[in-house]
Design a protein around this motif. Structure first.
Motif, short mmCIF file in Angstrom:
data_model
loop_
_atom_site.label_atom_id
_atom_site.label_comp_id
_atom_site.label_asym_id
_atom_site.label_seq_id
_atom_site.Cartn_x
_atom_site.Cartn_y
_atom_site.Cartn_z
N UNK A 122 0.83 -1.20 0.00
CA UNK A 122 0.00 0.00 0.00
C UNK A 122 0.86 1.25 0.00
N UNK A 123 1.92 1.26 0.79
CA UNK A 123 2.82 2.42 0.88
C UNK A 123 3.51 2.65 -0.46
N UNK A 124 4.00 1.57 -1.09
CA UNK A 124 4.65 1.70 -2.38
C UNK A 124 3.67 2.20 -3.44
N UNK A 125 2.44 1.68 -3.39
CA UNK A 125 1.43 2.10 -4.36
C UNK A 125 1.10 3.58 -4.20
N UNK A 126 0.95 4.03 -2.95
CA UNK A 126 0.62 5.43 -2.70
C UNK A 126 1.77 6.34 -3.10
#
Length: 51
Positions: A23-27
């Motif tokens: 999720x962090x990488x996607x955001x």
């Protein structure tokens, strides 16, 4: 807590961490679309300095 429930709890924690990282990488990639191109530029600079 027996071994089975302990393993299940560990797997839930692990999946939670993996999900948070994804999720962090996607955001971060969604906010700055030029980050991937800057990474490529940094890699090419590293190649030039090594050569």
């Amino acid at each position: 807590m027996d071994g089975g429930s302990l393993a299940a709890a560990e797997m839930m924690v692990f999946l939670g961490l993996v999900g948070w990282l994804l999720y962090y990488q996607f955001m971060s990639s969604g906010r700055d679309s030029s980050s991937s191109s800057s990474e490529v530029k940094q890699e090419s600079k590293a190649d030039e300095s090594n050569g």
